[in-house]
Design a protein around this motif. Structure first.
Motif, short mmCIF file in Angstrom:
data_model
loop_
_atom_site.label_atom_id
_atom_site.label_comp_id
_atom_site.label_asym_id
_atom_site.label_seq_id
_atom_site.Cartn_x
_atom_site.Cartn_y
_atom_site.Cartn_z
N SER A 193 -8.97 14.78 -3.06
CA SER A 193 -7.77 15.61 -3.19
C SER A 193 -7.71 16.74 -2.17
O SER A 193 -6.63 17.27 -1.89
CB SER A 193 -7.68 16.19 -4.61
N GLU A 236 -8.67 16.23 0.86
CA GLU A 236 -8.55 15.49 2.11
C GLU A 236 -9.87 15.26 2.84
O GLU A 236 -9.91 15.21 4.07
CB GLU A 236 -7.54 16.16 3.04
N ALA A 248 -3.10 4.85 -9.66
CA ALA A 248 -2.58 5.34 -8.37
C ALA A 248 -2.66 4.21 -7.34
O ALA A 248 -3.49 3.30 -7.46
CB ALA A 248 -3.38 6.54 -7.89
N ASN A 305 -2.86 4.87 -3.84
CA ASN A 305 -3.61 5.30 -2.66
C ASN A 305 -4.17 6.70 -2.88
O ASN A 305 -4.04 7.26 -3.98
CB ASN A 305 -2.72 5.26 -1.41
N SER A 306 -4.74 7.27 -1.81
CA SER A 306 -5.35 8.60 -1.93
C SER A 306 -4.33 9.68 -2.25
O SER A 306 -4.63 10.65 -2.96
CB SER A 306 -6.08 8.95 -0.62
N VAL A 307 -3.12 9.52 -1.73
CA VAL A 307 -2.06 10.48 -2.05
C VAL A 307 -1.78 10.46 -3.54
O VAL A 307 -1.60 11.50 -4.19
CB VAL A 307 -0.78 10.17 -1.25
N GLY A 308 -1.74 9.24 -4.10
CA GLY A 308 -1.53 9.11 -5.53
C GLY A 308 -2.64 9.75 -6.34
O GLY A 308 -2.38 10.35 -7.39
N ALA A 313 -4.46 12.31 -5.37
CA ALA A 313 -4.27 13.75 -5.26
C ALA A 313 -3.16 14.22 -6.21
O ALA A 313 -3.29 15.27 -6.86
CB ALA A 313 -3.92 14.12 -3.82
N MET A 314 -2.09 13.45 -6.30
CA MET A 314 -0.98 13.79 -7.20
C MET A 314 -1.46 13.75 -8.66
O MET A 314 -1.06 14.58 -9.48
CB MET A 314 0.18 12.83 -6.99
#
Length: 221
Positions: free
Chosen positions: A173, A175, A205, A207-210, A212-213
């Protein structure tokens, strides 16, 4: 810089080659002047008793008197001298310790050449400075503490995610790359990938963005 005043810097390290390297970088800076250098903490204190500097670049591990003792001397004698700590180690506990003792910045030696100018200007102007790796470690430690506290208090995620998965989640999260996470946790990159895969499955999720969200939605950051 008022009246074209130069920032007078004193460099303290027990390796002459490192001092020479920093001096070589700083000699091209119009607003910075290397006012002196020392090979151990005792010489630093002796120099400061006779001279003035605007910024001190200070190694932790030095013979006779180490950097921590120099920090104690500055604090005891109420010498408000912006100080950047140099160290081969960027352990979070060490960073926190020197900050409590009055240091204004922390720079890993491997980053000194590329970051020293920015670090000097930052602490001279009243800001703190940490190299990128140190910043990530500080944030990771703070976030990890928050996660552990939350899980301990209400057990919100304990039934679905393991402690290690939570740790990997918070590093993703902020990065951190797979390689950085592996180095941080002292595990292999393939193990990190396995944790990432498990997290994607458990959190739904994509991906990684998911991920983090997910962390944000659940107030983990």
């Amino acid at each position: 810089m008022e009246n074209n005043k130069k920032i007078k810097v004193h460099i303290a390290d027990d390796h002459q080659i490192l001092i020479d390297g920093i001096v070589a970088v700083l000699k091209n800076e119009e607003n910075i002047d290397v006012a002196g250098h020392s090979l151990n903490g005792r010489l630093v204190i002796d120099w400061l008793n006779e001279n003035k500097a605007d910024v001190l670049v200070l190694d932790i591990n030095m013979p006779e008197v180490d950097g921590l003792e120099v920090l104690r001397y500055l604090k005891k004698n109420k010498l408000e001298l912006p100080t950047i700590i140099l160290s081969s180690y960027d352990d979070v506990k060490l960073v926190k310790e020197v900050l409590k003792m009055g240091a204004d910045g922390f720079l890993a030696k491997k980053c000194a050449g590329e970051n020293i100018v920015e670090a000097i200007n930052s602490v001279y102007n009243g800001d703190q400075y940490f190299s990128n790796e140190v910043q990530k470690d500080l944030v990771a430690a703070a976030v990890g503490k928050t996660i552990r506290k939350k899980v301990h208090q209400d057990g919100v995620f304990s039934s679905s995610l393991t402690d290690r998965e939570l740790e990997v989640l918070q590093l993703i999260s902020i990065e951190m790359s797979t390689k950085e996470i592996a180095e941080r946790l002292n595990i292999s990159t393939s193990t990190v990938d396995t944790y990432r895969k498990n997290l994607l499955q458990k959190t739904k999720a994509k991906n990684s963005v998911g991920l983090a969200m997910y962390a944000v939605r659940n107030k983990l950051l």
